[in-house]
Design a protein around this motif. Structure first.
Motif, PDB file in Angstrom:
ATOM      1  N   LYS A 134     126.213 120.571  89.665  1.00  0.00           N
ATOM      2  CA  LYS A 134     127.232 120.305  90.695  1.00  0.00           C
ATOM      3  C   LYS A 134     126.862 120.939  92.044  1.00  0.00           C
ATOM      4  O   LYS A 134     127.653 120.964  92.962  1.00  0.00           O
ATOM      5  CB  LYS A 134     128.577 120.864  90.226  1.00  0.00           C
ATOM      6  N   ARG A 135     125.660 121.517  92.112  1.00  0.00           N
ATOM      7  CA  ARG A 135     125.270 122.234  93.338  1.00  0.00           C
ATOM      8  C   ARG A 135     124.161 121.516  94.093  1.00  0.00           C
ATOM      9  O   ARG A 135     123.226 121.008  93.476  1.00  0.00           O
ATOM     10  CB  ARG A 135     124.828 123.649  92.997  1.00  0.00           C
ATOM     11  N   ILE A 136     124.281 121.517  95.413  1.00  0.00           N
ATOM     12  CA  ILE A 136     123.229 120.974  96.268  1.00  0.00           C
ATOM     13  C   ILE A 136     122.871 122.050  97.289  1.00  0.00           C
ATOM     14  O   ILE A 136     123.768 122.670  97.882  1.00  0.00           O
ATOM     15  CB  ILE A 136     123.698 119.703  97.012  1.00  0.00           C
ATOM     16  N   VAL A 137     121.573 122.268  97.469  1.00  0.00           N
ATOM     17  CA  VAL A 137     121.128 123.162  98.543  1.00  0.00           C
ATOM     18  C   VAL A 137     120.485 122.286  99.611  1.00  0.00           C
ATOM     19  O   VAL A 137     119.599 121.477  99.314  1.00  0.00           O
ATOM     20  CB  VAL A 137     120.112 124.204  98.028  1.00  0.00           C
ATOM     21  N   ALA A 138     120.974 122.443 100.849  1.00  0.00           N
ATOM     22  CA  ALA A 138     120.485 121.611 101.956  1.00  0.00           C
ATOM     23  C   ALA A 138     119.934 122.501 103.054  1.00  0.00           C
ATOM     24  O   ALA A 138     120.520 123.537 103.380  1.00  0.00           O
ATOM     25  CB  ALA A 138     121.638 120.755 102.499  1.00  0.00           C
ATOM     26  N   GLY A 139     118.813 122.074 103.644  1.00  0.00           N
ATOM     27  CA  GLY A 139     118.235 122.802 104.768  1.00  0.00           C
ATOM     28  C   GLY A 139     119.154 122.719 105.976  1.00  0.00           C
ATOM     29  O   GLY A 139     119.786 121.680 106.217  1.00  0.00           O
ATOM     30  N   ALA A 197     133.461 123.284 100.622  1.00  0.00           N
ATOM     31  CA  ALA A 197     132.447 123.102  99.577  1.00  0.00           C
ATOM     32  C   ALA A 197     131.312 124.123  99.661  1.00  0.00           C
ATOM     33  O   ALA A 197     130.436 124.137  98.810  1.00  0.00           O
ATOM     34  CB  ALA A 197     131.873 121.684  99.666  1.00  0.00           C
ATOM     35  N   VAL A 198     131.336 124.980 100.688  1.00  0.00           N
ATOM     36  CA  VAL A 198     130.217 125.907 100.890  1.00  0.00           C
ATOM     37  C   VAL A 198     130.325 127.097  99.933  1.00  0.00           C
ATOM     38  O   VAL A 198     131.372 127.741  99.854  1.00  0.00           O
ATOM     39  CB  VAL A 198     130.190 126.413 102.356  1.00  0.00           C
ATOM     40  N   GLN A 199     129.227 127.366  99.211  1.00  0.00           N
ATOM     41  CA  GLN A 199     129.198 128.506  98.287  1.00  0.00           C
ATOM     42  C   GLN A 199     128.352 129.657  98.812  1.00  0.00           C
ATOM     43  O   GLN A 199     128.711 130.811  98.663  1.00  0.00           O
ATOM     44  CB  GLN A 199     128.625 128.067  96.929  1.00  0.00           C
ATOM     45  N   ARG A 200     127.207 129.321  99.417  1.00  0.00           N
ATOM     46  CA  ARG A 200     126.302 130.357  99.938  1.00  0.00           C
ATOM     47  C   ARG A 200     125.614 129.824 101.175  1.00  0.00           C
ATOM     48  O   ARG A 200     125.301 128.632 101.253  1.00  0.00           O
ATOM     49  CB  ARG A 200     125.202 130.671  98.910  1.00  0.00           C
ATOM     50  N   VAL A 201     125.387 130.725 102.110  1.00  0.00           N
ATOM     51  CA  VAL A 201     124.666 130.355 103.324  1.00  0.00           C
ATOM     52  C   VAL A 201     123.521 131.352 103.501  1.00  0.00           C
ATOM     53  O   VAL A 201     123.742 132.559 103.456  1.00  0.00           O
ATOM     54  CB  VAL A 201     125.614 130.401 104.551  1.00  0.00           C
ATOM     55  N   THR A 202     122.322 130.825 103.661  1.00  0.00           N
ATOM     56  CA  THR A 202     121.162 131.696 103.922  1.00  0.00           C
ATOM     57  C   THR A 202     120.888 131.666 105.419  1.00  0.00           C
ATOM     58  O   THR A 202     120.704 130.593 106.001  1.00  0.00           O
ATOM     59  CB  THR A 202     119.929 131.210 103.135  1.00  0.00           C
ATOM     60  N   VAL A 251     122.103 125.894 103.136  1.00  0.00           N
ATOM     61  CA  VAL A 251     123.493 126.011 102.687  1.00  0.00           C
ATOM     62  C   VAL A 251     123.586 125.466 101.266  1.00  0.00           C
ATOM     63  O   VAL A 251     123.031 124.398 100.967  1.00  0.00           O
ATOM     64  CB  VAL A 251     124.455 125.202 103.593  1.00  0.00           C
ATOM     65  N   GLU A 252     124.281 126.220 100.412  1.00  0.00           N
ATOM     66  CA  GLU A 252     124.506 125.735  99.043  1.00  0.00           C
ATOM     67  C   GLU A 252     125.951 125.255  98.938  1.00  0.00           C
ATOM     68  O   GLU A 252     126.883 125.978  99.312  1.00  0.00           O
ATOM     69  CB  GLU A 252     124.258 126.854  98.040  1.00  0.00           C
ATOM     70  N   PHE A 253     126.102 124.032  98.451  1.00  0.00           N
ATOM     71  CA  PHE A 253     127.431 123.421  98.297  1.00  0.00           C
ATOM     72  C   PHE A 253     127.743 123.274  96.817  1.00  0.00           C
ATOM     73  O   PHE A 253     126.850 122.963  96.026  1.00  0.00           O
ATOM     74  CB  PHE A 253     127.453 122.024  98.924  1.00  0.00           C
ATOM     75  N   GLU A 254     129.002 123.490  96.460  1.00  0.00           N
ATOM     76  CA  GLU A 254     129.433 123.154  95.102  1.00  0.00           C
ATOM     77  C   GLU A 254     130.413 121.996  95.198  1.00  0.00           C
ATOM     78  O   GLU A 254     131.415 122.069  95.917  1.00  0.00           O
ATOM     79  CB  GLU A 254     130.102 124.337  94.407  1.00  0.00           C
ATOM     80  N   LEU A 255     130.088 120.913  94.466  1.00  0.00           N
ATOM     81  CA  LEU A 255     130.867 119.680  94.561  1.00  0.00           C
ATOM     82  C   LEU A 255     131.421 119.304  93.196  1.00  0.00           C
ATOM     83  O   LEU A 255     131.113 119.957  92.199  1.00  0.00           O
ATOM     84  CB  LEU A 255     129.972 118.576  95.137  1.00  0.00           C
ATOM     85  N   ASP A 256     132.238 118.265  93.179  1.00  0.00           N
ATOM     86  CA  ASP A 256     132.859 117.839  91.922  1.00  0.00           C
ATOM     87  C   ASP A 256     132.217 116.553  91.424  1.00  0.00           C
ATOM     88  O   ASP A 256     131.986 115.636  92.204  1.00  0.00           O
ATOM     89  CB  ASP A 256     134.360 117.583  92.135  1.00  0.00           C
ATOM     90  N   LYS A 257     131.989 116.487  90.137  1.00  0.00           N
ATOM     91  CA  LYS A 257     131.469 115.250  89.541  1.00  0.00           C
ATOM     92  C   LYS A 257     132.550 114.175  89.619  1.00  0.00           C
ATOM     93  O   LYS A 257     133.731 114.457  89.399  1.00  0.00           O
ATOM     94  CB  LYS A 257     131.109 115.482  88.074  1.00  0.00           C
ATOM     95  N   ASP A 258     132.133 112.966  89.948  1.00  0.00           N
ATOM     96  CA  ASP A 258     133.077 111.846  89.953  1.00  0.00           C
ATOM     97  C   ASP A 258     132.271 110.558  89.766  1.00  0.00           C
ATOM     98  O   ASP A 258     131.044 110.569  89.903  1.00  0.00           O
ATOM     99  CB  ASP A 258     133.864 111.816  91.281  1.00  0.00           C
ATOM    100  N   ALA A 259     132.980 109.489  89.492  1.00  0.00           N
ATOM    101  CA  ALA A 259     132.292 108.208  89.309  1.00  0.00           C
ATOM    102  C   ALA A 259     131.713 107.761  90.648  1.00  0.00           C
ATOM    103  O   ALA A 259     132.448 107.725  91.648  1.00  0.00           O
ATOM    104  CB  ALA A 259     133.274 107.173  88.785  1.00  0.00           C
TER     105      ALA A 259
END
Ligand SMILES: Cc1cc2nc3c(=O)[nH]c(=O)nc-3n(C[C@H](O)[C@H](O)[C@H](O)COP(=O)(O)OP(=O)(O)OC[C@H]3O[C@@H](n4cnc5c(N)ncnc54)[C@H](O)[C@@H]3O)c2cc1C
Length: 162
Positions: free
Chosen positions: A7-12, A60-65, A98-106
């Protein structure tokens, strides 16, 4: 840079917000799709906590580097971050990722919400009047657009277009 794990995405920080949204939708992750159409980079959008009535990116932000003033790489976790309307307390010079935590959905449901958000955003911003930048920040309790209209500047802008 876009990395995905469950459920996590890390984006530059320098990547485009649109690419992050498209990536999240492809992974069947919900939470960012209604921000479609907001221009900017991931870093700039998180720093400014972009959003609208449907939600804000900060949720949705969990961590920021970040890169600190003295050139060190530092990670700030959710409990060390504060987001408010169009603002965050991130004042380090560079958001690296930035690390985002999102929700699973269809995917079909996410895509439907994204399409609706796109149509609403484009309807509020007719193609012939697309803005290149946003110059004004809303003062507390008011909107910049209402103050501009009250000062009669909106009419001047319309007259200039004709
Ligand atoms: C037509 C239009 C519609 C818009 N609609 C909306 C909307 O609906 N909702 C909304 O909230 N916003 C909206 N915006 C505002 C805009 O999309 C955001 O302000 C934008 O996402 C900011 O990202 P940016 O990369 O352009 O940052 P910039 O404008 O370049 O910078 C904004 C701030 O972030 C800092 N910054 C940028 N990148 C980084 C980084 N990597 N690390 C650290 N700091 C950084 C800059 O120093 C600056 O202080 C709209 C803008 C336009 C032009």
């Amino acid at each position: 840079m876009l990395e995905w794990d469950g459920k996590r995405i890390v984006a530059g920080g320098g990547g485009q917000l649109f690419d992050l949204i498209a990536f999240s939708v492809r992974q069947g992750l919900a939470g960012l799709e209604t921000l479609v159409g907001i221009r900017g980079t991931v870093g700039g959008s998180v720093r400014c906590n972009v959003g609208d009535r449907s939600g804000e990116i900060g949720q949705a932000v969990q961590r920021v580097t970040v890169l600190t003033d003295d050139g060190k790489i530092h990670v700030r976790t959710r409990d060390q971050l504060a987001f408010s309307e169009h603002q965050s307390d991130i004042d380090e010079p560079v958001i690296l990722s930035v690390e985002f935590e999102l929700d699973k959905d269809a995917p079909a449901a996410i895509l439907k919400r994204m399409r609706k958000a796109w149509v609403l955003r484009k309807a509020a911003e007719p193609f012939s009047f697309q803005s290149a930048v946003r110059l004004f920040r809303n003062p507390p309790g008011q909107t910049a657009s209402a103050l501009i209209d009250r000062a009669g500047l909106g009419k001047l802008a319309s007259a200039g277009r004709n």
